[in-house]
Design a protein around this motif. Sequence first.
Motif, mmCIF file in Angstrom:
data_model
loop_
_atom_site.group_PDB
_atom_site.id
_atom_site.type_symbol
_atom_site.label_atom_id
_atom_site.label_comp_id
_atom_site.label_asym_id
_atom_site.label_seq_id
_atom_site.Cartn_x
_atom_site.Cartn_y
_atom_site.Cartn_z
ATOM 1 N N ALA A 172 0.859 -1.185 0.000
ATOM 2 C CA ALA A 172 0.000 0.000 0.000
ATOM 3 C C ALA A 172 0.895 1.235 0.000
ATOM 4 O O ALA A 172 1.456 1.602 1.032
ATOM 5 C CB ALA A 172 -0.916 0.002 1.217
ATOM 6 N N ASP A 173 1.032 1.851 -1.168
ATOM 7 C CA ASP A 173 1.922 3.014 -1.319
ATOM 8 C C ASP A 173 1.473 3.793 -2.544
ATOM 9 O O ASP A 173 1.172 3.196 -3.585
ATOM 10 C CB ASP A 173 3.375 2.549 -1.484
ATOM 11 N N ASP A 174 1.430 5.125 -2.419
ATOM 12 C CA ASP A 174 0.962 5.920 -3.555
ATOM 13 C C ASP A 174 2.044 6.161 -4.602
ATOM 14 O O ASP A 174 1.764 6.715 -5.661
ATOM 15 C CB ASP A 174 0.382 7.263 -3.082
ATOM 16 N N ASP A 175 3.268 5.721 -4.331
ATOM 17 C CA ASP A 175 4.378 5.890 -5.280
ATOM 18 C C ASP A 175 4.536 4.593 -6.081
ATOM 19 O O ASP A 175 4.947 3.556 -5.543
ATOM 20 C CB ASP A 175 5.661 6.206 -4.521
ATOM 21 N N ALA A 176 4.224 4.654 -7.360
ATOM 22 C CA ALA A 176 4.277 3.455 -8.210
ATOM 23 C C ALA A 176 5.688 2.881 -8.291
ATOM 24 O O ALA A 176 5.867 1.662 -8.380
ATOM 25 C CB ALA A 176 3.766 3.785 -9.609
ATOM 26 N N LEU A 177 6.713 3.739 -8.261
ATOM 27 C CA LEU A 177 8.086 3.257 -8.321
ATOM 28 C C LEU A 177 8.460 2.484 -7.062
ATOM 29 O O LEU A 177 9.160 1.469 -7.133
ATOM 30 C CB LEU A 177 9.049 4.436 -8.526
ATOM 31 N N VAL A 178 8.005 2.970 -5.922
ATOM 32 C CA VAL A 178 8.269 2.264 -4.662
ATOM 33 C C VAL A 178 7.585 0.901 -4.678
ATOM 34 O O VAL A 178 8.191 -0.118 -4.326
ATOM 35 C CB VAL A 178 7.788 3.096 -3.452
ATOM 36 N N ARG A 179 6.326 0.871 -5.116
ATOM 37 C CA ARG A 179 5.611 -0.409 -5.191
ATOM 38 C C ARG A 179 6.327 -1.372 -6.124
ATOM 39 O O ARG A 179 6.465 -2.558 -5.827
ATOM 40 C CB ARG A 179 4.160 -0.208 -5.658
ATOM 41 N N SER A 180 6.782 -0.869 -7.271
ATOM 42 C CA SER A 180 7.464 -1.721 -8.242
ATOM 43 C C SER A 180 8.752 -2.293 -7.668
ATOM 44 O O SER A 180 9.044 -3.492 -7.811
ATOM 45 C CB SER A 180 7.756 -0.923 -9.515
ATOM 46 N N ALA B 251 -1.165 -8.337 -3.951
ATOM 47 C CA ALA B 251 -1.967 -7.166 -4.317
ATOM 48 C C ALA B 251 -1.175 -5.889 -4.078
ATOM 49 O O ALA B 251 -0.253 -5.856 -3.261
ATOM 50 C CB ALA B 251 -3.266 -7.126 -3.510
ATOM 51 N N GLU B 252 -1.556 -4.838 -4.813
ATOM 52 C CA GLU B 252 -0.983 -3.510 -4.639
ATOM 53 C C GLU B 252 -2.113 -2.492 -4.678
ATOM 54 O O GLU B 252 -3.019 -2.603 -5.501
ATOM 55 C CB GLU B 252 0.021 -3.187 -5.757
ATOM 56 N N ALA C 244 0.413 -1.804 14.427
ATOM 57 C CA ALA C 244 1.423 -2.188 13.435
ATOM 58 C C ALA C 244 2.508 -3.021 14.115
ATOM 59 O O ALA C 244 2.850 -2.783 15.270
ATOM 60 C CB ALA C 244 2.033 -0.949 12.782
ATOM 61 N N GLY C 245 3.045 -3.990 13.383
ATOM 62 C CA GLY C 245 4.038 -4.891 13.957
ATOM 63 C C GLY C 245 5.452 -4.379 13.889
ATOM 64 O O GLY C 245 6.383 -5.050 14.327
ATOM 65 N N GLY C 246 5.639 -3.178 13.353
ATOM 66 C CA GLY C 246 6.965 -2.600 13.242
ATOM 67 C C GLY C 246 6.964 -1.523 12.185
ATOM 68 O O GLY C 246 5.924 -1.238 11.578
ATOM 69 N N PHE C 247 8.105 -0.889 11.985
ATOM 70 C CA PHE C 247 8.189 0.094 10.910
ATOM 71 C C PHE C 247 9.542 0.025 10.235
ATOM 72 O O PHE C 247 10.533 -0.421 10.815
ATOM 73 C CB PHE C 247 7.875 1.507 11.421
ATOM 74 N N LEU C 248 9.554 0.435 8.978
ATOM 75 C CA LEU C 248 10.769 0.442 8.171
ATOM 76 C C LEU C 248 10.922 1.787 7.488
ATOM 77 O O LEU C 248 9.938 2.362 7.011
ATOM 78 C CB LEU C 248 10.701 -0.635 7.081
ATOM 79 N N LEU C 249 12.144 2.282 7.434
ATOM 80 C CA LEU C 249 12.429 3.426 6.588
ATOM 81 C C LEU C 249 12.494 2.930 5.148
ATOM 82 O O LEU C 249 12.922 1.804 4.887
ATOM 83 C CB LEU C 249 13.758 4.075 6.980
ATOM 84 N N LYS C 250 12.091 3.778 4.212
ATOM 85 C CA LYS C 250 12.051 3.350 2.816
ATOM 86 C C LYS C 250 13.435 3.080 2.236
ATOM 87 O O LYS C 250 13.557 2.406 1.215
ATOM 88 C CB LYS C 250 11.298 4.371 1.972
#
Length: 220
Positions: A11-19, A35-36, A102-108
Motif C-alpha cells: 500500500a503506497d501511492d508511489d508506483a516506483l516504490v511499489r514496483s 496485491a498492490e 502495526a508490527g513494526g516500521f521500516l524506513l524506505k
Amino acid sequence: MSSSPIRVMLADDDALVRSALSMMLSGTNDIRVVAEVADGAEVAAAVDAFKPDLVLMDIRMPRMDGLAATEQLRAREDAPAVIVLTTFDADDMVLRALRAGAGGFLLKDTPPPEILKAVRLVAAGEAMLSPTVTRQLLTHFAGGGADARRAEAAALLERLTDREREVALAVAEGMSNAEIAATLYMSVATVKAHVSRLLTKLELNNRVQIALLAHDAGLA
C-alpha cells in the motif's frame, strides 16, 4: 511439504516504490506479493479480496493515510500483520501506527535484506522494532499525556503474574521467542503460550504493543 508463502500486499501511492518492493519480494521463494493499492482508502477492500498475511503500509497517502488504514485493519478479528513504511525516522505518525497495532516500521531506504527479514519476522508473529528505536520514538513524543499513559500502563501490568511480567520485559527488550526461552529456561511453546496470555490480559494485539506498554510504565 513446504509451508505456504507469505502473502504480502503493498500500500503506497508511489508506483516506483511499489514496483521496487514487488520485484525484491517476488525474488524470494517464501514471499508472494498478492496485491498492490495506491491509497489507504483501498486497503480494506483489497484485504477482503486477496487475504494477505501482511501489509507493507506507507504512512503518507492521499484520501486515507496509513495510520487510519492501520487502525481500520487492526480492529478486525482476522487482521493481517502490518509494517508501516516511512521516509522519516521521527514521524509522529509512526508511533501512533505502532500503538494502533502495526508490527513494526521500516524506513524506505532500509537495505533489501533487512526488509525481507522484517517481513518474515512480523509474519511469524515476532516483533520488528529494536528497543533503541522504541526508546527514541517514545522520548521524541513523550508529551501529550505521558503521565496518564504511565499510570494506565502500570495498572495494566499489575494484572500479570511474576512469570508473565518477566516475559513481557523480555519482549520489551526485543528478544525473540527462542531467546526468551533460553534466558528464562522454558520451552519455545511455553513462551508462545505466555505471550498469548499477555495479549489477552493486557488487551493488546501484538508484541510491539507489549513493548510500548512496558516502556510507558517505565520498566524497559
